[in-house]
Scaffold this active site. Sequence first.
Site, mmCIF file in Angstrom:
data_model
loop_
_atom_site.group_PDB
_atom_site.id
_atom_site.type_symbol
_atom_site.label_atom_id
_atom_site.label_comp_id
_atom_site.label_asym_id
_atom_site.label_seq_id
_atom_site.Cartn_x
_atom_site.Cartn_y
_atom_site.Cartn_z
ATOM 1 N N GLY A 167 0.835 -1.172 0.042
ATOM 2 C CA GLY A 167 0.041 -0.061 -0.196
ATOM 3 C C GLY A 167 0.561 1.336 -0.151
ATOM 4 N N ASN A 168 0.256 2.331 -0.100
ATOM 5 C CA ASN A 168 0.849 3.332 -0.318
ATOM 6 C C ASN A 168 1.231 3.523 1.538
ATOM 7 O OD1 ASN A 168 0.066 4.555 -3.025
ATOM 8 N ND2 ASN A 168 -1.753 4.871 -2.006
ATOM 9 N N THR A 169 1.059 3.574 2.458
ATOM 10 C CA THR A 169 1.702 3.236 3.914
ATOM 11 C C THR A 169 2.107 2.900 4.130
ATOM 12 O OG1 THR A 169 -0.282 5.211 4.478
ATOM 13 C CG2 THR A 169 1.113 4.792 6.240
ATOM 14 N N ALA A 207 -4.641 -2.537 -8.295
ATOM 15 C CA ALA A 207 -4.898 -4.225 -8.288
ATOM 16 C C ALA A 207 -5.074 -4.260 -6.371
ATOM 17 C CB ALA A 207 -3.367 -4.434 -7.924
ATOM 18 N N ASP A 208 -5.159 -3.267 -5.744
ATOM 19 C CA ASP A 208 -5.851 -3.870 -4.298
ATOM 20 C C ASP A 208 -7.379 -4.116 -4.612
ATOM 21 O OD1 ASP A 208 -5.912 -1.107 -5.220
ATOM 22 O OD2 ASP A 208 -6.032 -0.423 -3.387
ATOM 23 N N ASP A 266 -12.411 -0.067 1.111
ATOM 24 C CA ASP A 266 -11.689 -0.094 1.870
ATOM 25 C C ASP A 266 -11.184 1.424 2.048
ATOM 26 O OD1 ASP A 266 -8.191 -0.541 2.269
ATOM 27 O OD2 ASP A 266 -8.211 -1.803 0.196
ATOM 28 N N THR A 273 -9.576 21.668 19.895
ATOM 29 C CA THR A 273 -9.465 21.313 18.780
ATOM 30 C C THR A 273 -8.850 20.348 17.677
ATOM 31 O OG1 THR A 273 -8.855 24.033 18.591
ATOM 32 C CG2 THR A 273 -8.067 22.539 16.668
#
Length: 255
Positions: free
Chosen positions: A8-10, A108-109, A130, A185
């Site tokens: 994955g990206n992370t 692909a994911d 996802d 916040t």
Amino acid sequence: MILTIDVGNTSTTCGLYDGEKIIFQFRRETNIHSSSDEIGIFFRTVLKENGYDWKQITKIGVCSVVPSMNYSLASACSKYLNQDPLFVQAGIKTGLKIKYSNPKEIGADLIAAAMGAVHLFPNKDLIVADLGTATTLELVSKDKEFLGGSILPGLKISIDALASGTAKLPMVEIAKPEGILGASTTEAIQVGLFYGNAGAIKEICYIYQKNVFHGEKPLIIATGGFAKIYNDYSLFDHIVPELVLTGVKCAIDMN
């Protein structure tokens, strides 16, 4: 044994299968600068330290949304695990009827998650959510038709955007808020992101149920790193953390 890898990206998540059962999972940060040697040594070390013999791995499957990682990853598998991996991509057998105008555009994911969902919940209309770097919602009919879906910013992208696009809003932890009103916040951001993301998913699923599945309720299956924060919120019918890995395992079996 079969090794499945979800890039994955992370983060990169891996699952080791013995037959049909996943017996071990591990992960590492996705780093596009990692060499094949670094990746290969990581695989061998993690497997050895947890009591598994890498020489028992007979097949490897990969689902990757980071193309720049693919060469190093394939080389690592070949050099350190003695197996050339199968990549989930256009052209392999999936068992799905792809309805995209250009199937090569599909991540692909998304394909792997859909394959895993169909395997675990056969003969059902499905919405596969996802929750990763992006939040994706994909529709699969009970006839195994991959119909398409939607993509929206994920929780991490949203938090990053608030922090980088404003002068005073801070980075906050992605977590389920304790209440519905933020008394600070940080709490206000967490409330907005948690319920805002949930509201977007609910609305999109409602539209799909009404207009695509003609009022029939589909099963909503969730996966991804941030799905678990909705464990107690009844947003999904099932949360399956290893859904993509299950799909990669299905791809290996079919191909």
